[in-house]
Scaffold this active site. Structure first.
Site, mmCIF file in Angstrom:
data_model
loop_
_atom_site.group_PDB
_atom_site.id
_atom_site.type_symbol
_atom_site.label_atom_id
_atom_site.label_comp_id
_atom_site.label_asym_id
_atom_site.label_seq_id
_atom_site.Cartn_x
_atom_site.Cartn_y
_atom_site.Cartn_z
ATOM 1 N N SER A 108 51.671 42.311 44.860
ATOM 2 C CA SER A 108 50.827 42.459 46.048
ATOM 3 C C SER A 108 51.511 41.900 47.294
ATOM 4 O O SER A 108 52.261 40.921 47.218
ATOM 5 C CB SER A 108 49.517 41.707 45.820
ATOM 6 O OG SER A 108 48.812 41.556 47.028
ATOM 7 N N TYR A 132 50.578 46.276 52.283
ATOM 8 C CA TYR A 132 49.564 46.436 53.316
ATOM 9 C C TYR A 132 50.347 46.518 54.618
ATOM 10 O O TYR A 132 51.140 45.612 54.904
ATOM 11 C CB TYR A 132 48.636 45.220 53.379
ATOM 12 C CG TYR A 132 47.576 45.172 52.303
ATOM 13 C CD1 TYR A 132 46.696 46.232 52.129
ATOM 14 C CD2 TYR A 132 47.431 44.055 51.480
ATOM 15 C CE1 TYR A 132 45.710 46.185 51.153
ATOM 16 C CE2 TYR A 132 46.445 43.999 50.511
ATOM 17 C CZ TYR A 132 45.591 45.078 50.354
ATOM 18 O OH TYR A 132 44.614 45.031 49.394
ATOM 19 N N THR A 158 48.919 50.682 50.189
ATOM 20 C CA THR A 158 47.478 50.718 49.924
ATOM 21 C C THR A 158 46.743 51.161 51.180
ATOM 22 O O THR A 158 46.900 50.567 52.246
ATOM 23 C CB THR A 158 46.989 49.329 49.468
ATOM 24 O OG1 THR A 158 47.664 49.021 48.241
ATOM 25 C CG2 THR A 158 45.485 49.307 49.236
ATOM 26 N N LYS A 228 48.351 54.453 47.535
ATOM 27 C CA LYS A 228 47.324 53.895 46.626
ATOM 28 C C LYS A 228 45.964 53.883 47.313
ATOM 29 O O LYS A 228 45.825 53.332 48.410
ATOM 30 C CB LYS A 228 47.707 52.474 46.221
ATOM 31 C CG LYS A 228 46.662 51.755 45.368
ATOM 32 C CD LYS A 228 47.198 50.430 44.834
ATOM 33 C CE LYS A 228 46.210 49.719 43.929
ATOM 34 N NZ LYS A 228 45.246 48.900 44.641
ATOM 35 N N HIS A 252 40.236 50.516 44.460
ATOM 36 C CA HIS A 252 40.491 49.084 44.633
ATOM 37 C C HIS A 252 39.627 48.263 43.666
ATOM 38 O O HIS A 252 39.165 47.170 43.991
ATOM 39 C CB HIS A 252 40.192 48.692 46.085
ATOM 40 C CG HIS A 252 41.135 47.674 46.668
ATOM 41 N ND1 HIS A 252 42.064 47.978 47.620
ATOM 42 C CD2 HIS A 252 41.268 46.338 46.448
ATOM 43 C CE1 HIS A 252 42.726 46.881 47.972
ATOM 44 N NE2 HIS A 252 42.262 45.871 47.260
HETATM 45 C C1 FMN Z 1 41.411 39.878 42.389
HETATM 46 C C2 FMN Z 1 41.963 41.199 42.805
HETATM 47 C C3 FMN Z 1 42.886 41.258 43.830
HETATM 48 C C4 FMN Z 1 43.425 42.476 44.231
HETATM 49 N N1 FMN Z 1 44.385 42.488 45.200
HETATM 50 C C5 FMN Z 1 44.927 43.678 45.567
HETATM 51 C C6 FMN Z 1 45.961 43.712 46.540
HETATM 52 O O1 FMN Z 1 46.394 42.694 47.046
HETATM 53 N N2 FMN Z 1 46.454 44.929 46.883
HETATM 54 C C7 FMN Z 1 46.004 46.098 46.320
HETATM 55 O O2 FMN Z 1 46.473 47.178 46.659
HETATM 56 N N3 FMN Z 1 45.034 46.070 45.378
HETATM 57 C C8 FMN Z 1 44.507 44.905 44.990
HETATM 58 N N4 FMN Z 1 43.540 44.883 44.019
HETATM 59 C C9 FMN Z 1 43.135 46.153 43.374
HETATM 60 C C10 FMN Z 1 43.995 46.448 42.154
HETATM 61 O O3 FMN Z 1 45.291 46.782 42.518
HETATM 62 C C11 FMN Z 1 43.406 47.618 41.344
HETATM 63 O O4 FMN Z 1 43.213 48.712 42.188
HETATM 64 C C12 FMN Z 1 42.106 47.261 40.633
HETATM 65 O O5 FMN Z 1 42.102 45.921 40.211
HETATM 66 C C13 FMN Z 1 41.884 48.178 39.457
HETATM 67 O O6 FMN Z 1 40.671 47.933 38.847
HETATM 68 P P1 FMN Z 1 40.500 47.010 37.530
HETATM 69 O O7 FMN Z 1 40.515 45.609 38.023
HETATM 70 O O8 FMN Z 1 39.170 47.437 37.008
HETATM 71 O O9 FMN Z 1 41.642 47.294 36.599
HETATM 72 C C14 FMN Z 1 42.996 43.665 43.600
HETATM 73 C C15 FMN Z 1 42.077 43.606 42.557
HETATM 74 C C16 FMN Z 1 41.559 42.392 42.150
HETATM 75 C C17 FMN Z 1 40.597 42.361 40.997
#
Ligand code: FMN
Length: 359
Positions: A108, A132, A158, A228, A252
């Site tokens: 990330s 980002y 993203t 994404k 997300h």
């Molecule tokens: C705690 C947390 C932080 C996340 N941080 C980011 C991030 O910094 N950038 C991003 O593109 N997606 C982020 N995501 C989304 C994940 O990349 C992903 O799309 C998502 O977790 C998928 O769903 P799942 O948790 O059910 O597997 C985050 C998700 C969670 C749970």
């Protein structure tokens, strides 16, 4: 004695016991009523598997190809912010877990470690960098340059977060990134070590980002660019037209627009629009190897896991994350054989049918 975790739900329970209230709410929560977050999981139950029998499955493999190179399985690690909040192993531990499992980790932008540090922690591993686009393009460009120089193989931009979603669990706990945990990219963007809430972090993101920016990024970056946060066929087509090497079908993890379509429901439309012209990765709600089968049948090259890997990391650091990835691989491996497929490539559209959910 606590029994050994044997599935993702077990890891989630252990993580919930180990984490403080703030990080637990941040990791586990979604936006609004968390409808989309729940739907991501529930929607998989609306696709029934249709196994073929009497296929010789003595030799099976979970290996597949992503962006032209082999991975041990079509299960990648999604970008998840500030992993040092989950466990001191943080992103370095997650990178080693992914490398050990023979798969790709996305780092990330909001990571608690720099791209170069993560690369040094797991030199043999395959990595993508999640971007980002900050309003401060200087910081953004420097991050991309560091990632490319450190051997990250792709930039995953993203696009579903021009604003932060309304994360009500965070509002209730008043969650802020603790002072002891640095987020180098954010520090560069705000010019210091200010203590920030997640909403403030999203204010750094450029909400004016649009397709020409993707085209410029794709044309100006030495590595492939993936987009994404795509949930529609027309946007997937635009991604292809603007030079993306792939799309990540994602909402997300239900943390942005509550009410947004579950990703597995959006996948068929995206796959049809793309027609094989770029790679399709999907994330959101993957908790079982069998979920991966559904995603493959509906046109994905691979899935990503966000929370599943995070629960492993929170439960037992690098070893926990590694075990979660292995558990998913084992479930996928058995699932492939029981579905009558010798490899992910054999999981074709006829292997699933839409049914009414039986929950
Ligand atoms: C705690 C947390 C932080 C996340 N941080 C980011 C991030 O910094 N950038 C991003 O593109 N997606 C982020 N995501 C989304 C994940 O990349 C992903 O799309 C998502 O977790 C998928 O769903 P799942 O948790 O059910 O597997 C985050 C998700 C969670 C749970």
């Amino acid at each position: 004695m606590e029994s050994k975790p044997i599935n993702i739900a077990d890891y989630e329970r252990i993580a919930a016991e180990r984490l403080d209230a703030g990080p637990l709410a941040y990791f586990g929560g979604g936006a609004g009523d968390e409808f989309t977050m729940r739907e991501n999981v529930a929607a998989y139950r609306r696709w029934a598997l249709r196994p073929r029998v009497l296929v010789d499955v003595e030799e099976t493999t979970t290996a597949t190809t992503v962006l032209g190179r082999e991975v041990s399985m079509p299960i990648l690690v999604a970008p998840v912010a500030v992993q040092a909040l989950a466990h001191p192993d943080g992103e370095a531990g997650m990178a080693r877990a992914a490398a050990g499992a023979g798969t790709i980790m996305s780092l990330s932008t909001i990571a608690s470690a720099r791209p170069a540090e993560v690369a040094a922690a797991a030199p043999g591993g395959r990595r993508w960098f999640q971007l980002y686009c900050f309003r401060d393009r200087g910081v953004t460009d420097a991050l991309v340059a560091e990632a490319v120089d450190s051997g990250f193989e792709a930039i995953v931009v993203t696009v579903d977060a021009p604003r932060g979603g309304k994360r009500e669990r965070d509002l209730r706990t008043g969650f802020q990134i603790p002072t002891g945990i640095g987020v180098p990219s954010v520090e560069a963007a705000v010019g210091g070590g200010a203590r920030l809430g997640i909403a403030e972090v999203f204010q750094l993101v450029d909400p004016s980002l649009s397709w020409p920016d993707i085209e410029r990024l794709a044309a100006g970056t030495e590595v492939p660019v993936l987009v994404k946060g795509v949930l529609r066929g027309d946007d997937a087509e635009l991604a292809v037209e603007h030079g993306a090497a792939g799309v990540v079908v994602s909402n997300h993890g239900g943390r942005q627009l509550d009410g947004a379509i579950a990703t597995i429901e959006a996948l068929p439309e995206v796959a049809e629009a793309v027609g094989g012209r770029c790679e399709i990765i999907i994330d959101g709600g993957v908790r079982r190897g069998e979920d991966v089968l559904v995603a493959l049948a509906l046109g994905a090259t691979a899935v990503q896991v966000g929370r599943a890997a995070l629960w492993g990391l929170a439960a037992d650091g690098e070893a926990g994350a590694r075990r979660v990835l292995e558990l998913l691989r084992e479930e996928l491996d058995v699932g492939l054989a029981l579905l009558g497929c010798r490899s992910p490539a054999e999981v074709t559209r006829d292997r699933v049918r839409r049914v009414r959910a039986v929950l």
